[in-house]
Design an enzyme around this catalytic site. Sequence first.
Site, PDB file in Angstrom:
ATOM      1  CD  GLU A 162       4.269   0.599   6.912  1.00  0.00           C
ATOM      2  OE1 GLU A 162       5.206   0.647   8.090  1.00  0.00           O
ATOM      3  OE2 GLU A 162       4.027   1.499   5.545  1.00  0.00           O
ATOM      4  CG  ASP A 182      -0.097   0.496   2.378  1.00  0.00           C
ATOM      5  OD1 ASP A 182       0.577  -0.521   2.363  1.00  0.00           O
ATOM      6  OD2 ASP A 182      -1.001   1.071   3.677  1.00  0.00           O
TER       7      ASP A 182
HETATM    8 ZN    ZN Z   1       7.034   2.235   4.083  1.00  0.00          ZN
END
Ligand code: ZN
Length: 420
Positions: free
Chosen positions: A187, A93
């Site tokens: 993340e 992401d």
């Molecule tokens: Zn990163």
Amino acid sequence: MAPFTSPLAEELAPDLLDRFQRYVRVDTQSRRDGNDGTPSTPGQLDLSRMLVEELQAAGLEDAELDDNGYVMATLPAGIDGEAPVIGLIAHLDTTPAERGAGVEPIVHRDYDGGVIELPRNGTVLDPASMPELAGKSGHDLVTSSGDTLLGADDKAGVAEIMTAVAHLAAHPELRRPTLRIGFTPDEEIGEGAELFDVRRFGARCAYTLDGSTIGELQDETFTGVEAIVTIEGVEVHPGFATGKLVNPIRLAGRVLAALPPELTPEATGGRDGFIHVYEVNGRTGSAEIRAIVRDFDDELLERHLAVLRRTAEEVVATEPRARLEIEVRRQYRNMREYIEPYPEIVELAERAIRAEGIEPRRTPIRGGTDGSRLSEMGLPTPNIFTGGNEYHSLREWASVQDMAAAAATIVRLAEVWADG
Ligand SMILES: [Zn+2]
């Protein structure tokens, strides 16, 4: 033109750049307040599926995508006897902080060291205010077109792992341990490790490719908590408020004004922690202050929390009819305590970086990575540089030479682990 760190890095660069440009075009921006599903956005699955196909095409037959958007794959060992199992991890992401859709990467060949004006949005990369950029004369740089993120965080890491693994798979003569590949969603919203199946991954340790400047090797992150301060006042029609109304928004404002300015992110650096107020919401009935509190040291973290608590209590105590509530949520822990017992993890990474002709730079991360949670979950996971810079901004850029150095470092890392 800037030389590559090695002939290997130069050999890997074309494939790496090709992959990087392909991956950044996929919109994988995660979303904080989406539904409760994982991944938080469907675009991340588009990249997951692309990577599974490419891994299988490279010969990693077991490459798979699970229901939560995690990609895992195995490159079997290329040595006789028992081989260690080592993980390589990057996140799929990109941050919700800036626009992430419609990325059109631009390659600036043989950078001349001057100001780079991007075609859209008036975005400018000025080496006068970007010291890392100032040192990259002669490099081939990649930027966005100015109105989106580039997404080097962490597509650089994804592309470097994919390039190194494809190279290793195509060169069975190169010595390597069993490599487990993991690509994680979400993340950037702090959820990347939550549903990571550490047991299924089955590695004794792993490395995230999610750092920045060339040579970085990080085995220390902040410990992070979030504090939510809620102040309740007394709601009364303002026309009849004399002596009755208690305005929680004004109380919240006084709390903010009373917090020590020297404990902010903008006033601290290096190993100093901070209190960062990142969101304030207020209505006539109640107000809420959201802050993240960070430090490398648990005791100091508690001290910062105590400052926040005391400040809020003192302000709210001046108005006996107001009510105060403070909720503290643990986010992630400094990974150092989980990595320190296995010094070979960092030593071998240092050896690999040196084998690529680079001096390792051991810096603590003023933030968290997937590795902070994974280390706590039993998979010690330090972080390695990617060659990307100015993350989470429209000025994000990456050096092809430095990204190639990271990909080559992964190949060296495989070799040093195979040799033990
Ligand atoms: Zn990163």
